[in-house]
Design an enzyme around this catalytic site. Structure first.
Site, PDB file in Angstrom:
ATOM      1  CG  LEU A  81      -2.034  -0.911   1.375  1.00  0.00           C
ATOM      2  CD1 LEU A  81      -2.621  -0.826   2.777  1.00  0.00           C
ATOM      3  CD2 LEU A  81      -3.098  -0.560   0.347  1.00  0.00           C
ATOM      4  CD  GLU A 120     -11.154  -2.435   4.869  1.00  0.00           C
ATOM      5  OE1 GLU A 120      -9.965  -2.825   4.757  1.00  0.00           O
ATOM      6  OE2 GLU A 120     -12.066  -2.816   4.140  1.00  0.00           O
ATOM      7  CE  LYS A 122      -0.231  -0.307   6.535  1.00  0.00           C
ATOM      8  NZ  LYS A 122       0.562  -1.297   7.239  1.00  0.00           N
ATOM      9  CG  ASP A 124       2.067  -3.629  12.658  1.00  0.00           C
ATOM     10  OD1 ASP A 124       2.593  -4.132  11.650  1.00  0.00           O
ATOM     11  OD2 ASP A 124       2.704  -3.032  13.532  1.00  0.00           O
ATOM     12  CE1 TYR A 225      -5.990  -7.178   5.706  1.00  0.00           C
ATOM     13  CE2 TYR A 225      -5.995  -6.885   3.323  1.00  0.00           C
ATOM     14  CZ  TYR A 225      -5.314  -7.164   4.493  1.00  0.00           C
ATOM     15  OH  TYR A 225      -3.974  -7.433   4.457  1.00  0.00           O
ATOM     16  CE  LYS A 313       3.312   2.104   7.353  1.00  0.00           C
ATOM     17  NZ  LYS A 313       4.621   1.517   7.635  1.00  0.00           N
ATOM     18  CB  CYS A 405      33.547 -10.735  36.636  1.00  0.00           C
ATOM     19  SG  CYS A 405      32.008 -10.630  37.543  1.00  0.00           S
ATOM     20  CB  CYS A 408      33.936 -11.749  41.359  1.00  0.00           C
ATOM     21  SG  CYS A 408      34.015 -12.707  39.841  1.00  0.00           S
ATOM     22  CB  CYS A 421      31.428 -14.019  35.621  1.00  0.00           C
ATOM     23  SG  CYS A 421      32.363 -14.323  37.125  1.00  0.00           S
ATOM     24  CB  CYS A 427      30.703 -14.333  40.842  1.00  0.00           C
ATOM     25  SG  CYS A 427      30.266 -12.841  39.963  1.00  0.00           S
TER      26      CYS A 427
HETATM   27  N1  LIG Z   1      12.451  -2.043  10.175  1.00  0.00           N
HETATM   28  C1  LIG Z   1      12.804  -2.609   9.049  1.00  0.00           C
HETATM   29  O1  LIG Z   1      13.942  -3.062   8.870  1.00  0.00           O
HETATM   30  C2  LIG Z   1      11.789  -2.746   7.949  1.00  0.00           C
HETATM   31  C3  LIG Z   1      12.135  -3.402   6.771  1.00  0.00           C
HETATM   32  C4  LIG Z   1      11.166  -3.523   5.788  1.00  0.00           C
HETATM   33  C5  LIG Z   1       9.905  -3.006   6.001  1.00  0.00           C
HETATM   34  N2  LIG Z   1       9.604  -2.355   7.170  1.00  0.00           N
HETATM   35  C6  LIG Z   1       8.266  -1.774   7.421  1.00  0.00           C
HETATM   36  O2  LIG Z   1       7.317  -2.304   6.554  1.00  0.00           O
HETATM   37  C7  LIG Z   1       6.731  -1.265   5.780  1.00  0.00           C
HETATM   38  C8  LIG Z   1       6.522  -1.717   4.365  1.00  0.00           C
HETATM   39  O3  LIG Z   1       5.931  -2.963   4.437  1.00  0.00           O
HETATM   40  P1  LIG Z   1       4.786  -3.445   3.465  1.00  0.00           P
HETATM   41  O4  LIG Z   1       5.221  -3.327   2.059  1.00  0.00           O
HETATM   42  O5  LIG Z   1       4.372  -4.760   3.974  1.00  0.00           O
HETATM   43  O6  LIG Z   1       3.675  -2.373   3.643  1.00  0.00           O
HETATM   44  P2  LIG Z   1       2.802  -2.043   4.889  1.00  0.00           P
HETATM   45  O7  LIG Z   1       2.887  -3.070   5.930  1.00  0.00           O
HETATM   46  O8  LIG Z   1       3.148  -0.670   5.305  1.00  0.00           O
HETATM   47  O9  LIG Z   1       1.339  -2.035   4.230  1.00  0.00           O
HETATM   48  C9  LIG Z   1       0.832  -2.939   3.268  1.00  0.00           C
HETATM   49  C10 LIG Z   1       0.201  -4.115   3.880  1.00  0.00           C
HETATM   50  O10 LIG Z   1      -0.750  -3.758   4.851  1.00  0.00           O
HETATM   51  C11 LIG Z   1      -1.564  -4.876   5.086  1.00  0.00           C
HETATM   52  N3  LIG Z   1      -2.902  -4.441   5.532  1.00  0.00           N
HETATM   53  C12 LIG Z   1      -3.267  -4.356   6.831  1.00  0.00           C
HETATM   54  N4  LIG Z   1      -4.536  -3.970   6.959  1.00  0.00           N
HETATM   55  C13 LIG Z   1      -5.030  -3.803   5.714  1.00  0.00           C
HETATM   56  C14 LIG Z   1      -6.302  -3.429   5.212  1.00  0.00           C
HETATM   57  N5  LIG Z   1      -7.323  -3.131   6.024  1.00  0.00           N
HETATM   58  N6  LIG Z   1      -6.445  -3.376   3.870  1.00  0.00           N
HETATM   59  C15 LIG Z   1      -5.420  -3.665   3.048  1.00  0.00           C
HETATM   60  N7  LIG Z   1      -4.196  -4.020   3.465  1.00  0.00           N
HETATM   61  C16 LIG Z   1      -3.991  -4.096   4.798  1.00  0.00           C
HETATM   62  C17 LIG Z   1      -1.536  -5.690   3.835  1.00  0.00           C
HETATM   63  O11 LIG Z   1      -0.961  -6.929   4.132  1.00  0.00           O
HETATM   64  C18 LIG Z   1      -0.630  -4.930   2.911  1.00  0.00           C
HETATM   65  O12 LIG Z   1       0.175  -5.792   2.155  1.00  0.00           O
HETATM   66  C19 LIG Z   1       7.706  -0.125   5.845  1.00  0.00           C
HETATM   67  O13 LIG Z   1       7.066   1.117   5.713  1.00  0.00           O
HETATM   68  C20 LIG Z   1       8.334  -0.301   7.195  1.00  0.00           C
HETATM   69  O14 LIG Z   1       7.527   0.352   8.148  1.00  0.00           O
HETATM   70  C21 LIG Z   1      10.526  -2.234   8.131  1.00  0.00           C
HETATM   71 ZN   LIG Z   2      32.064 -12.601  38.577  1.00  0.00          ZN
END
Ligand SMILES: NC(=O)c1ccc[n+]([C@@H]2O[C@H](COP(=O)([O-])OP(=O)(O)OC[C@H]3O[C@@H](n4cnc5c(N)ncnc54)[C@H](O)[C@@H]3O)[C@@H](O)[C@H]2O)c1
Ligand SMILES: [Zn+2]
Length: 667
Positions: A81, A120, A122, A124, A225, A313, A405, A408, A421, A427
């Site tokens: 997305l 809706e 999102k 996680d 969804y 977000k 350590c 100790c 240690c 210790c």
């Molecule tokens: N920290 C890290 O090293 C690292 C690495 C890669 C990605 N990321 C994170 O992941 C994000 C990118 O990941 P992404 O491509 O999966 O995108 P995303 O997680 O930001 O969003 C897309 C996903 O949201 C989900 N989703 C949840 N509710 C939904 C709803 N109601 N309708 C439709 N889809 C819904 C779907 O699975 C969709 O594929 C980055 O912005 C970052 O925050 C972090």
């Molecule tokens: Zn010790």
């Protein structure tokens, strides 16, 4: 230009590395906000330069699919997305849509209206794509790289709200999100030997685990969804699609809102934002979708996102602060671990001054130094974790790896990524925390035995061995600081009371590495007596539901140690008596009989055998007479053995004893 391309190349490498850690390994090393900053920078450079390098992650969805799972090609591509982080960006997204529709209308002469939006949560968690054929669930897959995902059908089947069959007969793929409810997360961590860092890791690690048993124990849920692909049916709107999902008993979250303008969407987001924190599932924003399917088709897709949907977000719960110093602390097992002292920072009303780093390698990997600005993430009320350092271009002093350590001063030893240690005998922090663990409520439950008490006993009474707790006397205690007659008496009373202990609590109190309360309980249930646990084979151990080879190895290694046997024996001879709670284990050939022990047994101590015999209402006597029913004979027996033979009393040797114990204890 050259510079830009060089920077793009280095960003691509870096982002790819984080994609791998995040999507494939389920263990990101930087925060999402940091990741998003790198990603946004790359997008900006590509725009400025007008060039997109062929391997750019901005052109692809998701991560690498691992070989260990069966591959599943999605019937229709699963997209990511587009996201926005401010209402301004959301308004421009809406303006772009209206502009595209204006162009469409003027080019085709149609009168398509500006769309209604569906709002809706999102979710996680981890995307799940389910395939049904003939009404049967035939596959479940991760998003993978959008086109091909990892087949996780056995894992998905453990999610109780996913139906195994649906009324609809045509071939259909539905997309949703697997989630670990926060209540499951807390419950899991309450008893887990290795706590999960957060609910998102909890779900990704569970669904992408080869053992569905692991998935099942995390108590996941899923919400759907989207109908991603369907044969024999069309939808004209998102609401109709959600109805279809509901009719087919697929779980759809209760929250969906239809709104007719972007301003209404913004007002609604403001409203739900404040209620989000009370939800039992993790959400990291809201998804705004054009309701009407015809309009969606007009708007179309980029190679990565649909143009008709966007994720708003929420600000991440991540904070930066300055790291002042590192304390190295010695734990119960002698492991020396770093804790960071931070410039205090307020996170949702809680002042955070300290955060964890796992070990020295972790410090290197996260490039954390003295004086660095660091990202911290609050992970459900436990002490926060440092996710990484902000690259401020400044030189900071390195964090030195300790060689001795801190308590100790013994020279430290490295074992894998951890440092230890080796001075387990004197210790102080090791001993004190071992005493505290032993006395704790879920172990021997010695009331009033605090950390402070343990320190006093160590310092003033030179208490160095756990069994010495049972040799404490009133005169020793009463003269201690903060102790008076009353407190001394009470402590002695609770020490006395602790001698009656259940097997699980006793096993837990021993502090076997990797054996928490839950595993201790499982060991007790499986083996029913201490001897069984001490002699357990790898095969028997890994046969237990939650025990893998690491825990099995810890248990075996622990009981392999002669000094451990001695200290258990000492504890039992101080009068600790293990209460065997299984009622039918009380009936054995020793019930109501008098038994005499002679010689040394290889597999268990005398006190332990005595406990077992007494638990089945047998009596252990010191001398052989005509009233003796059995004489149990070990290595180099004394005169009792001869006497037994003279009197014709049944002699039981160790091998036979093992058989008897096994069968009488219901193996
Ligand atoms: N920290 C890290 O090293 C690292 C690495 C890669 C990605 N990321 C994170 O992941 C994000 C990118 O990941 P992404 O491509 O999966 O995108 P995303 O997680 O930001 O969003 C897309 C996903 O949201 C989900 N989703 C949840 N509710 C939904 C709803 N109601 N309708 C439709 N889809 C819904 C779907 O699975 C969709 O594929 C980055 O912005 C970052 O925050 C972090
Ligand atoms: Zn010790």
């Amino acid at each position: 230009m050259e510079d830009k391309i060089l920077e793009m190349k280095s960003l691509i490498d870096e982002i790819e590395k984080h994609n791998y850690n995040y999507y494939t390994m389920d263990s990101p090393t930087i925060s999402d906000a940091q990741y998003d900053a790198l990603y946004d920078r790359l997008v900006m450079l590509e725009k400025e330069a007008g060039i997109v390098l062929p391997d750019s992650p901005t052109q692809r969805v998701g991560g690498i699919i691992v070989e260990k799972f069966e591959k599943h090609r999605h019937l229709s591509k699963l997209l990511s997305l587009d996201k926005c982080q401010s209402y301004e960006e959301l308004r421009s997204w809406d303006a772009r849509i209206r502009k595209l529709l204006d162009v469409y209308n003027s080019e085709t002469g149609s009168g398509l209206e500006y769309p209604d939006y569906i709002l809706e949560y999102k979710f996680d968690g981890l995307t799940i794509n389910l395939t049904y054929e003939d009404g049967k669930l035939v596959q479940a897959a991760t998003r993978g790289n959008g086109e091909v995902g990892e087949g996780i059908l056995p894992q998905a089947k453990t999610i109780r709200n996913i139906p195994l069959s649906i009324p609809y007969r045509g071939k259909v793929e539905v997309q949703g999100e697997g989630l670990m409810p926060l209540s499951s997360f807390e419950e899991y961590n309450r008893t887990a030997d290795e706590p999960l860092k957060n609910a998102r890791n909890g779900v990704a690690g569970a669904l992408r685990n080869l053992d569905p048993g692991v998935t099942s124990r995390r108590n996941l849920v899923a919400y759907f969804y989207n109908v991603n692909y369907i044969e024999g049916r069309e939808f004209s709107s998102q609401l109709e699609m959600l109805d279809f999902l509901r009719e087919n008993r697929l779980p759809v979250n209760d929250y969906t809102k239809s709104l007719s303008s972007v301003e209404d969407v913004i007002a609604e987001i403001e409203k739900v934002k404040s209620e989000m924190s009370s939800l039992d599932i993790l959400t990291d924003g809201m998804v705004i979708k054009v309701d009407d399917v015809f309009t969606r088709n007009v708007l179309g897709f980029t190679n990565k996102f649909p143009r008709w949907a966007v994720a708003y977000k929420f600000e991440a719960e991540e904070y930066t602060t300055t790291l002042h110093s590192i304390d190295w602390n010695v734990g119960r097992s002698g492991k020396v671990t770093p804790t960071a002292n931070l410039e205090p920072v307020d996170i949702n009303g809680i002042t955070v001054k300290r955060a964890t780093l796992n070990n020295w390698d972790d410090i290197q990997r996260k490039r954390v130094k003295i004086g660095s600005r660091v990202w911290i993430r609050r992970s459900n009320d436990v002490i926060p974790e440092i996710m990484g350092a902000v690259d401020d271009g400044l030189e900071h002093p390195e964090i030195e790896k300790p060689t001795h350590c801190p308590a100790c001063h013994s020279e430290l030893v490295q074992d894998g990524v951890h440092i230890f240690c080796p001075n387990s005998l004197s210790c102080k922090p090791q001993l004190v925390s071992r005493l505290v663990h032993f006395a704790s409520r879920d172990a021997m439950n010695i009331e009033g035995f605090s950390e402070k008490t343990a320190e006093q006993l160590f310092e003033s009474l030179n208490l160095k061995e756990i069994s010495q707790i049972y040799e404490l006397e009133y005169d020793d205690l009463v003269k201690l600081e903060r102790f008076g007659p009353k407190k001394a008496e009470n402590l002695l009373k609770s020490i006395e009371k602790s001698k009656q202990v259940e097997l699980a609590a006793f096993i837990y109190s021993l502090g076997i590495p990797n054996v928490g309360q839950k595993t201790a309980r499982e060991l007790a249930t499986k083996f029913e007596n201490l001897e069984g646990v001490m002699m357990a084979t790898e095969e028997e151990l890994v046969g237990i539901q939650d025990i893998g080879s690491i825990v099995a190895g810890s248990v075996m290694e622990f009981f392999h140690d002669e000094t451990i046997h001695e200290s258990i024996e000492k504890l039992l001879s101080e009068g600790i008596s293990i209460v065997y709670s299984r009622p039918d284990s009380e009936e054995s050939i020793f019930t109501g009989k008098t038994v005499v022990l002679t010689g040394t047994l290889e597999t268990m101590g005398r006190s332990e055998l005595k406990n077992i015999i007494e638990a089945s209402s047998g009596k252990v006597s010191g001398s052989v007479s005509k009233k003796t029913d059995f004489v149990i004979v070990g290595e180099s027996p004394g005169s009792k053995f001869e006497k037994a033979r003279e009197l014709g009393i049944r002699v039981i040797e160790e091998d036979e004893l093992k058989e008897i114990l096994k069968s009488s204890l219901g193996e």
